[in-house]
Design an enzyme around this catalytic site. Sequence first.
Site, PDB file in Angstrom:
ATOM      1  N   CYS A  12      24.853  55.478   9.349  1.00  0.00           N
ATOM      2  CA  CYS A  12      25.854  56.266   8.994  1.00  0.00           C
ATOM      3  C   CYS A  12      25.568  56.487   7.715  1.00  0.00           C
ATOM      4  O   CYS A  12      24.483  56.565   7.024  1.00  0.00           O
ATOM      5  CB  CYS A  12      27.230  55.685   9.073  1.00  0.00           C
ATOM      6  SG  CYS A  12      27.404  53.983   7.986  1.00  0.00           S
ATOM      7  N   ASN A  15      26.840  52.938   4.967  1.00  0.00           N
ATOM      8  CA  ASN A  15      26.646  51.772   5.474  1.00  0.00           C
ATOM      9  C   ASN A  15      27.622  50.519   5.130  1.00  0.00           C
ATOM     10  O   ASN A  15      27.252  49.649   4.946  1.00  0.00           O
ATOM     11  CB  ASN A  15      25.020  51.247   5.139  1.00  0.00           C
ATOM     12  CG  ASN A  15      24.666  50.114   5.739  1.00  0.00           C
ATOM     13  OD1 ASN A  15      23.617  49.414   5.260  1.00  0.00           O
ATOM     14  ND2 ASN A  15      24.880  49.885   6.939  1.00  0.00           N
ATOM     15  N   CYS A  17      31.068  50.922   6.785  1.00  0.00           N
ATOM     16  CA  CYS A  17      31.936  51.214   7.648  1.00  0.00           C
ATOM     17  C   CYS A  17      31.458  51.143   8.991  1.00  0.00           C
ATOM     18  O   CYS A  17      31.383  50.101   9.828  1.00  0.00           O
ATOM     19  CB  CYS A  17      32.882  52.381   7.503  1.00  0.00           C
ATOM     20  SG  CYS A  17      33.604  52.326   5.995  1.00  0.00           S
ATOM     21  N   ARG A  18      31.028  52.239   9.469  1.00  0.00           N
ATOM     22  CA  ARG A  18      30.617  52.481  11.005  1.00  0.00           C
ATOM     23  C   ARG A  18      29.246  51.784  11.306  1.00  0.00           C
ATOM     24  O   ARG A  18      29.478  51.174  12.384  1.00  0.00           O
ATOM     25  CB  ARG A  18      30.352  54.047  11.335  1.00  0.00           C
ATOM     26  CG  ARG A  18      31.646  54.861  11.338  1.00  0.00           C
ATOM     27  CD  ARG A  18      31.538  56.209  11.056  1.00  0.00           C
ATOM     28  NE  ARG A  18      30.993  56.798  10.139  1.00  0.00           N
ATOM     29  CZ  ARG A  18      30.436  57.913   9.539  1.00  0.00           C
ATOM     30  NH1 ARG A  18      30.456  58.812  10.611  1.00  0.00           N
ATOM     31  NH2 ARG A  18      30.002  58.154   8.501  1.00  0.00           N
ATOM     32  N   SER A  19      28.470  51.932  10.714  1.00  0.00           N
ATOM     33  CA  SER A  19      26.940  51.253  11.200  1.00  0.00           C
ATOM     34  C   SER A  19      27.072  49.794  11.155  1.00  0.00           C
ATOM     35  O   SER A  19      26.334  49.195  11.638  1.00  0.00           O
ATOM     36  CB  SER A  19      25.696  52.007  10.206  1.00  0.00           C
ATOM     37  OG  SER A  19      25.627  51.657   9.005  1.00  0.00           O
ATOM     38  N   ASP A 127      34.225  59.472  10.771  1.00  0.00           N
ATOM     39  CA  ASP A 127      33.950  58.503   9.565  1.00  0.00           C
ATOM     40  C   ASP A 127      35.479  58.050   9.247  1.00  0.00           C
ATOM     41  O   ASP A 127      36.593  58.878   8.736  1.00  0.00           O
ATOM     42  CB  ASP A 127      33.760  59.504   8.352  1.00  0.00           C
ATOM     43  CG  ASP A 127      33.612  58.892   7.169  1.00  0.00           C
ATOM     44  OD1 ASP A 127      33.879  57.708   7.084  1.00  0.00           O
ATOM     45  OD2 ASP A 127      32.794  59.506   6.211  1.00  0.00           O
TER      46      ASP A 127
HETATM   47  P1  4NP Z   1      30.510  55.119   6.645  1.00  0.00           P
HETATM   48  O1  4NP Z   1      31.700  55.564   5.819  1.00  0.00           O
HETATM   49  O2  4NP Z   1      29.458  55.970   6.558  1.00  0.00           O
HETATM   50  O3  4NP Z   1      31.153  54.770   8.059  1.00  0.00           O
HETATM   51  O4  4NP Z   1      30.013  53.776   5.824  1.00  0.00           O
HETATM   52  C1  4NP Z   1      31.897  55.963   4.429  1.00  0.00           C
HETATM   53  C2  4NP Z   1      31.638  55.064   3.417  1.00  0.00           C
HETATM   54  C3  4NP Z   1      31.573  55.241   2.270  1.00  0.00           C
HETATM   55  C4  4NP Z   1      31.649  56.699   1.827  1.00  0.00           C
HETATM   56  C5  4NP Z   1      31.683  57.836   2.714  1.00  0.00           C
HETATM   57  C6  4NP Z   1      31.920  57.050   4.114  1.00  0.00           C
HETATM   58  N1  4NP Z   1      31.691  56.980   0.572  1.00  0.00           N
HETATM   59  O5  4NP Z   1      31.740  58.552   0.182  1.00  0.00           O
HETATM   60  O6  4NP Z   1      31.555  56.419  -0.479  1.00  0.00           O
END
Ligand code: 4NP
Length: 156
Positions: A12, A15, A17-19, A127
């Site tokens: 993702c 790294n 949240c989703r992954s 997201d």
């Molecule tokens: P992820 O979510 O891609 O599912 O881990 C996010 C985590 C952090 C950010 C964006 C999305 N960020 O902008 O810091």
Amino acid sequence: MTRASPSILFVCLGNICRSPMAEGALRQAADAAGLALTIDSAGTSAYHIGSPPDGRAIRTAALHDANIAGLRGGQVADEDFERFDLIFALDEANLADLRERAPADCHAEIALLMDCVPGRAGEAVADPYYGGEEGFAETWTDVAAAAQALVKQFGG
Ligand code: 4NP
């Protein structure tokens, strides 16, 4: 995608949240099915290298008896395209980044994660980072469905 025991990387943006949730869901489903898979996750960005998953992701996974608190954020590396058989992007932006970065002779098969769930091809795992806790529940539902589909596909 018919390899007996493939290595799988979930990707993702951050790294956190989703992954890592996808990693936790597949570890749990594979363990339950007695299936030995190599599973990891990474981000396309360097934003959260070394960080634990978001607290909301940890809590949501824990509600489903999956412990992802020990995972740490990392960024996709060039060798990942050789090391893994399958690399699953959580959304289209991640997929485009991976395809751009992949070497011409890429070993890994790169796909959108929800493509492996019957009836959900082409869908993104949304997201949840900027939303509330309920978005993380939805993320878990999606990644758990994908985990079940993968375990079924690989013979668990
Ligand atoms: P992820 O979510 O891609 O599912 O881990 C996010 C985590 C952090 C950010 C964006 C999305 N960020 O902008 O810091």
